[in-house]
Enzyme design. Structure first.
Site, PDB file in Angstrom:
ATOM      1  N   GLU A  31       0.851  -1.196   0.000  1.00 41.78           N
ATOM      2  CA  GLU A  31       0.000   0.000   0.000  1.00 41.78           C
ATOM      3  C   GLU A  31       0.893   1.256   0.000  1.00 41.78           C
ATOM      4  O   GLU A  31       1.975   1.245   0.592  1.00 41.78           O
ATOM      5  CB  GLU A  31      -0.839  -0.051   1.290  1.00 41.78           C
ATOM      6  CG  GLU A  31      -1.814   1.075   1.515  1.00 41.78           C
ATOM      7  CD  GLU A  31      -2.539   0.932   2.873  1.00 41.78           C
ATOM      8  OE1 GLU A  31      -2.130   0.079   3.692  1.00 41.78           O
ATOM      9  OE2 GLU A  31      -3.507   1.675   3.101  1.00 41.78           O
TER      10      GLU A  31
ATOM     11  N   LYS B  62      -9.572   2.480  -1.758  1.00 42.97           N
ATOM     12  CA  LYS B  62      -9.792   1.777  -0.480  1.00 42.97           C
ATOM     13  C   LYS B  62     -11.171   2.091   0.120  1.00 42.97           C
ATOM     14  O   LYS B  62     -11.487   3.249   0.405  1.00 42.97           O
ATOM     15  CB  LYS B  62      -8.680   2.159   0.503  1.00 42.97           C
ATOM     16  CG  LYS B  62      -8.640   1.323   1.776  1.00 42.97           C
ATOM     17  CD  LYS B  62      -7.361   1.668   2.577  1.00 42.97           C
ATOM     18  CE  LYS B  62      -7.196   0.817   3.814  1.00 42.97           C
ATOM     19  NZ  LYS B  62      -5.918   1.119   4.523  1.00 42.97           N
TER      20      LYS B  62
ATOM     21  N   CYS C   2      -5.223  -3.373   2.513  1.00 42.54           N
ATOM     22  CA  CYS C   2      -4.941  -3.435   3.957  1.00 42.54           C
ATOM     23  C   CYS C   2      -6.201  -3.680   4.800  1.00 42.54           C
ATOM     24  O   CYS C   2      -6.783  -4.745   4.741  1.00 42.54           O
ATOM     25  CB  CYS C   2      -4.191  -2.165   4.361  1.00 42.54           C
ATOM     26  SG  CYS C   2      -3.207  -2.368   5.882  1.00 42.54           S
TER      27      CYS C   2
END
Lengths: 262, 262
Positions: free
Chosen positions: A43, A113, A146
């Protein structure tokens, strides 16, 4: 390439804070050197993580079609490779914690995200792309980033959309994700590639242990917490396309949506 | 009882095939002897597991209000205890793989296994109760049975309905569930009690390792694979009611349903 065999991998690397050119150089070196169909980097692999505020972050953010990505795109095109990495994306005055997929034609796709962690909620806009799957070289690739891992709906959504492999760029600071990703692969019968970073920034210490898990929940490889590692493995896509776990149970056909609370 | 403190546990026991009276005697002995608010026994704890066909199974199946359960109900009522165990339930000519919750008033509630495993699909009807939560002594208890674990929607549905503790009677034969239940507790911030059995029947070998996991994903206790064990622990319900994992993230409020495929 045999339709059922693909070479997939992760690059567990340290990332220099606020040094996109330096980080990009490291990424390019790896992309050039190794033989793979798909590789996943961590990331925010260009900028680093721990920005004070949006203004500071904006200086290290890029648009999807920025020419900084042209060289990777060209390599992907000329050597038929697929590369996924996280970056801070600017778009119409907004900043997203995004993941860029560059396909074997050099074309770029962005996932933003969905579930922001901790102070990311201050720095970034919530992702608006949702979970999607792209067919690249016959591999159906989905992305999550993540902290998306803690919501079972992230990987479930990708799997229900036909994903073979979850590309999962990460900057993990807590110890739970890697074991949880075994469950994510198992419950969805998909491969998962969690590419985590190393090193630290401010109070954050990133925990490494990048890994690839098979659709049977087998950890094909897990890196250490302490050193950079590039790992490539040959996998069979037919494993992620067979949702039967025995002759009575198909993990998707046995779902009973009428009883599920959402 | 302090509203925030409860004594919860599991009984990991071997079960004698086709000997309901003998198995019931063992259960009764434990329910009488130990001090707890809630205890969970394995799946199909009265009958055993490996039946040839429905006809054979029917002889070892009971209705919810069968008098065979009266003594447990009475103990629950007089000593303010809650007991959960699996049994083969007959109802209107059908047989279900069910879990019986007897509350502190001796009242009985039945959960019928939603996702049947392997040959259970031949022996039992698919459960029709869905996932529900009962408030007993201030503890919000939800049930799921064994293989339900592999579907993240099972525990998610219970958690979204306000569950504090997932009571999870099991007859596990595969090695994945216990670690996966850590993820289930963590992703939903709930306690889980997986009560597994020991011993074997035919080709089945049951794998023990019963456990209790906290809402923070901590294994409070895990039994061995080889011996019977009763384990009771005092827990704080406020932990399962706090869905905030840091000051920016509430694990439920951060869900983004619009992006979830079902």
């Amino acid at each position: 390439m045999n339709k059922c065999q693909s070479k997939i991998g992760y690059a567990q690397i340290d990332i220099a804070f606020k040094k996109p050119e330096k980080n990009l150089e490291k990424i390019l070196k790896i992309v050039k050197k190794y033989d793979f169909d798909l590789i996943v980097f961590p990331e925010l692999a260009l900028s680093g993580y721990d920005f004070k505020n949006k203004k500071e972050l904006l200086n290290f953010s890029f648009e999807r079609e920025d020419k900084i990505f042209d060289e990777i795109s060209n390599i992907c095109k000329t050597s038929s490779k697929i590369v996924v990495f996280g970056f801070s994306e600017k778009s119409d005055g907004k900043i997203f914690n995004s993941s860029l997929l560059i396909d074997e034609n050099g074309k770029r796709y962005v996932y933003r995200k969905t579930h922001l962690f901790y102070r990311e909620t201050i720095l970034f806009e919530k992702g608006d792309t949702g979970f999607f799957v792209k067919d690249c070289k016959g591999i159906k690739i989905g992305m999550m980033i993540c902290f998306d891992w803690i919501f079972p709906e992230s990987s479930r959504s990708l799997a229900l959309k036909g994903c073979d492999i979850i590309a999962h760029p990460s900057n993990l600071v807590l110890p739970y994700c890697q074991d949880a990703m075994i469950t994510r692969s198992l419950e969805n019968r998909v491969y998962s590639i969690t590419s985590n970073r190393l090193g630290g920034e401010g109070t954050y210490h990133f925990t490494g242990k990048s890994q690839i898990v098979s659709p049977q929940g087998i950890v094909l490889n897990r890196a250490s917490a302490h050193s950079e590692k590039i790992y490539i493995v040959e996998i069979a896509l037919n494993l992620s396309r067979n949702k039967k776990i025995n002759r009575y149970n198909d993990i998707f056909k046995c779902r009973r949506k009428d009883f599920y609370e959402c």
